[in-house]
Scaffold this motif. Structure first.
Motif, PDB file in Angstrom:
ATOM      1  N   PHE A 148     -46.034   0.929   8.032  1.00 34.08           N
ATOM      2  CA  PHE A 148     -47.303   0.253   7.772  1.00 34.08           C
ATOM      3  C   PHE A 148     -47.631  -0.642   8.957  1.00 34.08           C
ATOM      4  O   PHE A 148     -46.784  -1.416   9.413  1.00 34.08           O
ATOM      5  N   VAL A 149     -48.861  -0.560   9.462  1.00 30.74           N
ATOM      6  CA  VAL A 149     -49.263  -1.382  10.604  1.00 30.74           C
ATOM      7  C   VAL A 149     -50.746  -1.712  10.470  1.00 30.74           C
ATOM      8  O   VAL A 149     -51.563  -0.863  10.101  1.00 30.74           O
ATOM      9  N   MET A 150     -51.090  -2.954  10.767  1.00 31.88           N
ATOM     10  CA  MET A 150     -52.484  -3.408  10.727  1.00 31.88           C
ATOM     11  C   MET A 150     -53.075  -3.292  12.131  1.00 31.88           C
ATOM     12  O   MET A 150     -52.503  -3.797  13.097  1.00 31.88           O
ATOM     13  N   THR A 151     -54.226  -2.641  12.245  1.00 32.34           N
ATOM     14  CA  THR A 151     -54.828  -2.388  13.546  1.00 32.34           C
ATOM     15  C   THR A 151     -56.312  -2.740  13.531  1.00 32.34           C
ATOM     16  O   THR A 151     -56.941  -2.857  12.480  1.00 32.34           O
ATOM     17  N   CYS A 152     -56.842  -2.877  14.727  1.00 25.45           N
ATOM     18  CA  CYS A 152     -58.287  -2.977  14.921  1.00 25.45           C
ATOM     19  C   CYS A 152     -58.570  -2.341  16.274  1.00 25.45           C
ATOM     20  O   CYS A 152     -58.191  -2.895  17.307  1.00 25.45           O
ATOM     21  N   ASP A 236     -41.400  -8.212  12.596  1.00 31.60           N
ATOM     22  CA  ASP A 236     -41.880  -6.885  12.978  1.00 31.60           C
ATOM     23  C   ASP A 236     -43.306  -6.698  12.475  1.00 31.60           C
ATOM     24  O   ASP A 236     -43.591  -6.904  11.293  1.00 31.60           O
ATOM     25  N   ARG A 237     -44.189  -6.268  13.356  1.00 31.60           N
ATOM     26  CA  ARG A 237     -45.566  -5.995  12.958  1.00 31.60           C
ATOM     27  C   ARG A 237     -45.724  -4.590  12.394  1.00 31.60           C
ATOM     28  O   ARG A 237     -46.743  -4.274  11.786  1.00 31.60           O
ATOM     29  N   ILE A 238     -44.729  -3.752  12.628  1.00 29.98           N
ATOM     30  CA  ILE A 238     -44.717  -2.405  12.060  1.00 29.98           C
ATOM     31  C   ILE A 238     -43.592  -2.373  11.038  1.00 29.98           C
ATOM     32  O   ILE A 238     -42.412  -2.421  11.403  1.00 29.98           O
ATOM     33  N   ARG A 239     -43.967  -2.299   9.765  1.00 27.84           N
ATOM     34  CA  ARG A 239     -43.006  -2.483   8.675  1.00 27.84           C
ATOM     35  C   ARG A 239     -42.831  -1.212   7.875  1.00 27.84           C
ATOM     36  O   ARG A 239     -43.729  -0.362   7.795  1.00 27.84           O
ATOM     37  N   MET A 240     -41.661  -1.082   7.257  1.00 23.07           N
ATOM     38  CA  MET A 240     -41.394   0.059   6.382  1.00 23.07           C
ATOM     39  C   MET A 240     -41.851  -0.247   4.968  1.00 23.07           C
ATOM     40  O   MET A 240     -41.731  -1.369   4.484  1.00 23.07           O
ATOM     41  N   ILE A 241     -42.391   0.787   4.303  1.00 25.47           N
ATOM     42  CA  ILE A 241     -42.870   0.648   2.940  1.00 25.47           C
ATOM     43  C   ILE A 241     -42.609   1.954   2.202  1.00 25.47           C
ATOM     44  O   ILE A 241     -42.680   3.045   2.793  1.00 25.47           O
ATOM     45  N   SER A 242     -42.265   1.860   0.931  1.00 30.47           N
ATOM     46  CA  SER A 242     -41.982   3.047   0.120  1.00 30.47           C
ATOM     47  C   SER A 242     -43.165   3.308  -0.811  1.00 30.47           C
ATOM     48  O   SER A 242     -43.434   2.526  -1.729  1.00 30.47           O
TER      49      SER A 242
END
Length: 293
Positions: A148-152, A236-242
């Motif tokens: 999961f990562v938040m982008t613009c 971490d800005r890029i995180r793991m999610i299930s």
């Protein structure tokens, strides 16, 4: 009737008239100002829509779909996986909204990941992850590990600038780390989706850096350390999610091979020197249906 005439004659008209006229003018001025402000707000909203600026929050799944009968050839698919929401709906704190708008303005195609540093950024990222995890908790699909990562993305290359939260499998993102492979083997559903390949490549580079940093910190950490709040200063800005997502997505129409040579100048203007014309594959001819359109 005589009483009414007598009452009117007893009024102090030298005071009544100025007050009556003053209050009437004040009411009309307030009404005109309110109408003007509402009209201006409406014009500003229309201008923002036409310019592409938006407070929308979009959650998108990305995956690489292997082309049958073509070894190592993939098509990049991305789909919305949740109803569109807005910044105001997702975050009720005004300070958080201002923070997100600021970090969104500081992104670029070279670094599309929102810089959510510090404790505030940690909480912002967690809230967005919790939102999508809750929405996808009732899906019938098998749960898997996604990133999961938040982008613009850069307004110079996208029609609509808003915060997009990407979901992508770790294995797929790892493949985007090799830019030469992206240029030669990744096709898209629409020709203008080329910028998303660049964004995912840059995200993959950020993820690699975070993995290396996490490994270095792990080597230095002690088993007895407590997970203190101060650890959120660097996260971490890029995180793991299930989550469970539909695995049956297929390309819409015929895939397109990107003419990367035509984007070299644009990439260089944006400060990206990722591709060279000599390393680019030849462009496949467009299908007859696409030419007719």
């Amino acid at each position: 009737m005589p009483n009414l005439v007598e009452w009117f004659s007893s009024l102090q008209w030298d005071r009544v008239l100025p007050e009556l006229v003053g209050k009437s003018l004040g009411f009309l001025a307030g009404f005109a100002a309110s109408w003007f402000l509402l009209f201006r707000q409406r014009l500003n909203a229309i201008a923002r829509m036409q310019s592409g600026d938006s407070d929308d929050f979009i959650f998108q799944m990305h995956r690489l779909w292997e082309l049958p009968h073509q070894a190592n050839e993939c098509v990049l698919l991305f789909r919305n996986v949740a109803p569109k929401t807005t910044l105001n709906d997702l975050y009720d704190n005004i300070a958080v909204r201002d923070f997100l708008k600021e970090v969104a303005e500081n992104t670029s195609l070279d670094n599309p990941v929102l810089k959510t540093e510090g404790t505030l950024g940690f909480e912002v990222l967690n809230d967005a992850m919790g939102h999508i995890a809750g929405l996808l908790a009732i899906t019938p699909f098998k749960r898997e590990t996604w990133l999961f990562v938040m982008t613009c993305e850069d307004r110079q290359v996208v029609r609509k600038k808003c915060i997009r939260c990407f979901l992508i499998r770790p294995d797929d993102l790892n493949r985007f780390l090799d830019w030469d492979w992206c240029v030669k083997h990744v096709q898209v559903e629409k020709p203008w989706h080329w910028f998303r390949i660049v964004a995912l490549h840059r995200i993959a580079c950020v993820w690699k850096g975070e993995q290396e940093m996490a490994q270095a910190e792990s080597d230095m950490a002690r088993d007895g350390d407590m997970p203190l709040v101060d650890r959120q200063v660097r996260h971490d800005r890029i995180r793991m999610i299930s989550v469970g997502l539909n695995d049956g997505e297929r390309p819409i129409g015929d895939p397109h091979r990107i003419d990367w040579e035509s984007h070299v100048d644009k990439l260089q203007q944006l400060g990206l020197t990722l591709a060279k014309p000599s390393a680019m594959p030849e462009r496949d001819p467009e299908p007859a249906e696409a030419i007719a359109e």
